[in-house]
Scaffold this motif. Structure first.
Motif, PDB file in Angstrom:
ATOM      1  N   THR A 275     -30.718 -70.477 -75.339  1.00  0.00           N
ATOM      2  CA  THR A 275     -31.638 -72.357 -76.066  1.00  0.00           C
ATOM      3  C   THR A 275     -32.648 -72.223 -75.307  1.00  0.00           C
ATOM      4  OG1 THR A 275     -30.141 -73.072 -74.051  1.00  0.00           O
ATOM      5  CG2 THR A 275     -29.415 -73.645 -76.654  1.00  0.00           C
TER       6      THR A 275
ATOM      7  N   SER B 178     -36.480 -72.553 -76.962  1.00  0.00           N
ATOM      8  CA  SER B 178     -37.170 -73.727 -76.715  1.00  0.00           C
ATOM      9  C   SER B 178     -38.522 -73.708 -76.018  1.00  0.00           C
ATOM     10  CB  SER B 178     -36.336 -74.601 -74.983  1.00  0.00           C
ATOM     11  OG  SER B 178     -36.212 -73.640 -73.851  1.00  0.00           O
TER      12      SER B 178
ATOM     13  N   SER C 172     -30.976 -80.483 -85.888  1.00  0.00           N
ATOM     14  CA  SER C 172     -30.813 -80.220 -84.024  1.00  0.00           C
ATOM     15  C   SER C 172     -29.620 -81.214 -84.292  1.00  0.00           C
ATOM     16  CB  SER C 172     -31.407 -81.166 -83.481  1.00  0.00           C
ATOM     17  OG  SER C 172     -30.924 -81.782 -82.161  1.00  0.00           O
TER      18      SER C 172
ATOM     19  N   VAL D 241     -25.518 -79.663 -83.078  1.00  0.00           N
ATOM     20  CA  VAL D 241     -24.877 -80.481 -82.377  1.00  0.00           C
ATOM     21  C   VAL D 241     -23.135 -81.047 -82.698  1.00  0.00           C
ATOM     22  CG1 VAL D 241     -24.066 -81.971 -81.061  1.00  0.00           C
ATOM     23  CG2 VAL D 241     -26.503 -81.189 -81.192  1.00  0.00           C
TER      24      VAL D 241
ATOM     25  N   GLY E 235     -33.905 -77.497 -72.570  1.00  0.00           N
ATOM     26  CA  GLY E 235     -33.703 -78.947 -73.075  1.00  0.00           C
ATOM     27  C   GLY E 235     -34.849 -79.569 -72.338  1.00  0.00           C
TER      28      GLY E 235
ATOM     29  N   TYR F 291     -38.023 -78.304 -74.143  1.00  0.00           N
ATOM     30  CA  TYR F 291     -37.778 -78.841 -75.942  1.00  0.00           C
ATOM     31  C   TYR F 291     -38.430 -79.880 -75.708  1.00  0.00           C
ATOM     32  CZ  TYR F 291     -35.665 -79.231 -81.173  1.00  0.00           C
ATOM     33  OH  TYR F 291     -35.782 -80.214 -82.006  1.00  0.00           O
TER      34      TYR F 291
ATOM     35  N   LEU G  20     -25.003 -77.136 -76.489  1.00  0.00           N
ATOM     36  CA  LEU G  20     -25.729 -77.239 -77.557  1.00  0.00           C
ATOM     37  C   LEU G  20     -26.057 -78.712 -77.271  1.00  0.00           C
ATOM     38  CD1 LEU G  20     -25.343 -75.070 -80.892  1.00  0.00           C
ATOM     39  CD2 LEU G  20     -26.792 -74.711 -78.866  1.00  0.00           C
TER      40      LEU G  20
ATOM     41  N   SER H 260     -29.168 -80.395 -76.612  1.00  0.00           N
ATOM     42  CA  SER H 260     -30.130 -81.360 -77.251  1.00  0.00           C
ATOM     43  C   SER H 260     -29.305 -82.924 -76.182  1.00  0.00           C
ATOM     44  CB  SER H 260     -28.999 -81.889 -77.959  1.00  0.00           C
ATOM     45  OG  SER H 260     -28.932 -80.552 -78.552  1.00  0.00           O
TER      46      SER H 260
ATOM     47  N   TYR I 159     -33.640 -84.821 -75.530  1.00  0.00           N
ATOM     48  CA  TYR I 159     -33.890 -85.813 -76.148  1.00  0.00           C
ATOM     49  C   TYR I 159     -33.973 -87.304 -74.589  1.00  0.00           C
ATOM     50  CZ  TYR I 159     -33.343 -83.553 -80.316  1.00  0.00           C
ATOM     51  OH  TYR I 159     -33.743 -82.797 -81.797  1.00  0.00           O
TER      52      TYR I 159
END
Length: 234
Positions: free
Chosen positions: A8, A12, A129, A133, A155, A158, A199, A203, A207
């Motif tokens: 990840t 990213s 995305s 997940v 994260g 990203y 993941l 995520s 976000y």
């Protein structure tokens, strides 16, 4: 599965580099001066990022044999690549149409560059995305992560990049609600699963970061203008 946290982070960083770097590579490409160096660099964007998406997709569930999920991956990846390629071509050609504002050629190129390609591309980004997940949701780690900082840091990187592409891509009607809803989902229904699902942790961190930047941007500018509209980039 144990490689996912590091994967990840690699993803990213690559995502940030390939989405942001072309903006700053505005010099003409020596071998073909009608193209910019950023255009040439952007050609490699899907060639690097789609395989990284695939590695995460496969690593998240080695035992999965779901045909539907695999088809969904390829459809979303195709949408991602088609949008990116459309944007690259239309944006490159659009530089030569600035003196033709108001013509059909300019309007069509602008539609491909600023509207259709952005929405196709970003729907692909968000769709992949969600797919990643959902795929891992049913196959969490048997033991909790020891290095939660890896997907957490990934994260944040990203999420900041997602904020940038949604703002400058003018896809805020889609991207902002998506980030907010995903964050709520992760914090309400997924908070007890974060250490078993790299993941999901990646995520949610992404976000949540994006939502915070969207909120700060909206408060500062009293709206969600593009970076080019406020003079940060050309």
């Amino acid at each position: 599965m144990k490689r996912l946290p590091l994967l990840t982070l690699i993803f990213s960083i690559a995502f940030a580099v390939f989405f942001i770097a072309p903006t700053f590579l505005s010099k003409q490409f020596g071998l073909y001066p009608m193209m910019k160096i950023g255009d040439v660099f952007d050609i490699f964007t899907p060639l690097v990022l789609i395989p990284l998406y695939w590695f995460m997709f496969r690593t998240s569930d080695h035992n999965a044999k779901g045909v539907v999920e695999t088809i969904a991956f390829f459809v979303l990846a195709a949408l991602w690549v088609e949008g990116q390629g459309m944007h690259l071509a239309a944006n490159s050609i659009g530089h030569f149409l600035k003196g033709f504002t108001g013509t059909d050629a300019y309007s069509l190129a602008n539609f491909y560059d600023e509207v259709l390609s952005h929405y196709m591309w970003h729907v692909g980004v968000m769709g992949l995305s969600v797919l990643l997940v959902l795929r891992q949701w049913r196959t969490p780690l048997t033991e909790g992560l020891t290095a939660v900082w890896l997907p957490g840091l990934a994260g944040v990187i990203y999420g900041f990049t997602f904020f940038i592409i949604i703002i400058e891509g003018a896809t805020t009607p889609l991207g902002v609600p998506f980030a907010a809803l995903f964050t709520l989902f992760g914090l309400i229904w997924g908070r007890t699963k974060l250490k078993q699902q790299p993941l999901l942790l990646f995520s949610v961190a992404a976000y949540l970061t994006a939502v915070l930047f969207f909120a700060g941007w909206a408060i500062y500018w009293r709206g969600l203008p593009e970076f080019s509209q406020v003079g940060i980039i050309d």
